[in-house]
Design a protein around this motif. Structure first.
Motif, short mmCIF file in Angstrom:
data_model
loop_
_atom_site.label_atom_id
_atom_site.label_comp_id
_atom_site.label_asym_id
_atom_site.label_seq_id
_atom_site.Cartn_x
_atom_site.Cartn_y
_atom_site.Cartn_z
N LEU A 135 0.82 -1.22 0.00
CA LEU A 135 0.00 0.00 0.00
C LEU A 135 0.85 1.26 0.00
O LEU A 135 0.46 2.28 -0.59
CB LEU A 135 -0.93 0.00 1.22
CG LEU A 135 -2.02 -1.08 1.24
CD1 LEU A 135 -2.79 -1.04 2.55
CD2 LEU A 135 -2.98 -0.89 0.06
N LEU A 136 2.01 1.22 0.65
CA LEU A 136 2.89 2.39 0.73
C LEU A 136 3.87 2.48 -0.43
O LEU A 136 4.63 3.45 -0.51
CB LEU A 136 3.67 2.36 2.05
CG LEU A 136 2.83 2.49 3.33
CD1 LEU A 136 3.72 2.28 4.55
CD2 LEU A 136 2.13 3.84 3.40
N ASP A 137 3.86 1.49 -1.32
CA ASP A 137 4.80 1.49 -2.44
C ASP A 137 4.51 2.64 -3.40
O ASP A 137 3.34 2.95 -3.69
CB ASP A 137 4.71 0.16 -3.19
CG ASP A 137 5.78 0.05 -4.27
OD1 ASP A 137 6.83 0.69 -4.11
OD2 ASP A 137 5.54 -0.68 -5.25
N VAL A 138 5.59 3.27 -3.88
CA VAL A 138 5.48 4.37 -4.85
C VAL A 138 6.14 3.92 -6.14
O VAL A 138 7.29 3.49 -6.14
CB VAL A 138 6.15 5.65 -4.31
CG1 VAL A 138 6.04 6.77 -5.34
CG2 VAL A 138 5.52 6.07 -2.99
N LYS A 139 5.41 4.05 -7.25
CA LYS A 139 5.91 3.59 -8.54
C LYS A 139 6.29 4.77 -9.42
O LYS A 139 5.61 5.79 -9.43
CB LYS A 139 4.85 2.74 -9.25
CG LYS A 139 4.51 1.45 -8.52
CD LYS A 139 3.47 0.65 -9.28
CE LYS A 139 3.14 -0.65 -8.55
NZ LYS A 139 2.14 -1.44 -9.29
N VAL A 140 7.39 4.60 -10.14
CA VAL A 140 7.84 5.62 -11.10
C VAL A 140 7.06 5.44 -12.39
O VAL A 140 7.04 4.34 -12.97
CB VAL A 140 9.35 5.52 -11.34
CG1 VAL A 140 9.79 6.52 -12.41
CG2 VAL A 140 10.12 5.75 -10.06
N ILE A 141 6.42 6.50 -12.85
CA ILE A 141 5.63 6.46 -14.07
C ILE A 141 6.43 6.96 -15.27
O ILE A 141 6.36 6.38 -16.36
CB ILE A 141 4.34 7.29 -13.91
CG1 ILE A 141 3.50 6.74 -12.75
CG2 ILE A 141 3.54 7.31 -15.20
CD1 ILE A 141 2.29 7.59 -12.44
N ASN A 142 7.22 8.00 -15.07
CA ASN A 142 7.98 8.57 -16.17
C ASN A 142 9.15 9.38 -15.62
O ASN A 142 9.14 9.80 -14.45
CB ASN A 142 7.08 9.46 -17.05
CG ASN A 142 7.70 9.76 -18.39
OD1 ASN A 142 8.70 9.15 -18.77
ND2 ASN A 142 7.11 10.69 -19.13
N ILE A 143 10.14 9.61 -16.47
CA ILE A 143 11.29 10.46 -16.14
C ILE A 143 11.45 11.46 -17.28
O ILE A 143 11.55 11.06 -18.45
CB ILE A 143 12.57 9.64 -15.96
CG1 ILE A 143 12.41 8.64 -14.81
CG2 ILE A 143 13.76 10.55 -15.67
CD1 ILE A 143 13.60 7.73 -14.60
N GLU A 144 11.48 12.73 -16.94
CA GLU A 144 11.56 13.78 -17.96
C GLU A 144 12.76 14.68 -17.67
O GLU A 144 13.08 14.96 -16.51
CB GLU A 144 10.28 14.62 -17.99
CG GLU A 144 9.03 13.83 -18.36
CD GLU A 144 7.77 14.69 -18.34
OE1 GLU A 144 7.88 15.86 -17.92
OE2 GLU A 144 6.70 14.18 -18.71
#
Length: 216
Positions: A34-43
């Motif tokens: 539940l606390l996991d944070v996912k990287v969606i994109n890098i700009e």
């Protein structure tokens, strides 16, 4: 009777400890999920400044924020193609990505901005250039330890994340110890019990041998 009662009590206690450890491990896994944070994109925002877009919001990272880069290699399960994995420790948390991610090209630009030699483990010069590589690696691991949480995690939740992970490790250790106490003494006692039966058989001859001795 006392031996059997103590054996049953030990089995019950060990069983309860193992059950509680498994329950806590399951709860901690759900909490981490539940606390996991996912990287969606890098700009790329500007020269040397990148924006790490996560499902919790964007985080800006510069070259000076990077503390450690780890590269590992594996193979895709279906195609068997080589896959490169990256773990980048920054002063705002770590970034985990692979060469299969859609943003891997920009992520590799971020990595190559500081690691031009593509080392297996790259560390910042903050740890001191005069020390040996082993000492620098050890001191660098101690330096990045407080940032061992996913980038984008709220500062209010970092202590909770570390508490959940510590609870998970403690549950694994206690549960494994209880399992060892439950299994190995039982085998040892069974072996001793079998030896005692053999000794009793050797000490007391059977009825036919006793009758033969009386007849003689």
């Amino acid at each position: 009777m006392l031996f059997k009662r103590s054996q049953i009590d030990r089995e019950r206690i060990a069983g309860v400890v193992i059950f509680l450890s498994l329950f806590l491990i399951l709860i901690s896994m759900v909490g981490v999920r539940l606390l996991d944070v996912k990287v969606i994109n890098i700009e790329l925002i500007d020269r040397g400044l990148y924006s790490i877009i996560t499902n919790k919001g964007p985080v800006n990272v510069g070259k000076d924020d990077i503390l450690r880069i780890e590269r590992t290699y594996t193979k895709a399960a279906i195609t068997g193609a080589p896959v490169e994995l990256y773990k980048v420790y920054t002063t705002k948390g770590f970034i985990y990505m692979s060469s299969l991610d859609p943003f891997s090209k920009t992520g590799k630009q971020l990595i190559n901005s500081v690691d031009t030699e593509e080392k297996e483990v790259w560390i910042s010069n903050i740890t001191g250039s005069d020390a040996s590589l082993e000492q620098r690696l050890k001191s660098n691991l101690e330096l990045v330890q407080p940032f061992s949480y996913a980038i984008g995690t709220s500062s209010k939740l970092t202590s909770l994340v570390f508490s959940i992970l510590s609870l998970q490790y403690l549950s694994l250790a206690v549960g494994g110890l209880a399992l060892m106490i439950l299994i190995f003494p039982l085998r040892f006692e069974t072996h001793l019990h079998g030896q005692s039966i053999i000794l009793q058989d050797q000490e007391y001859p059977d009825d036919e041998e006793q009758l033969d001795a009386v007849a003689k």
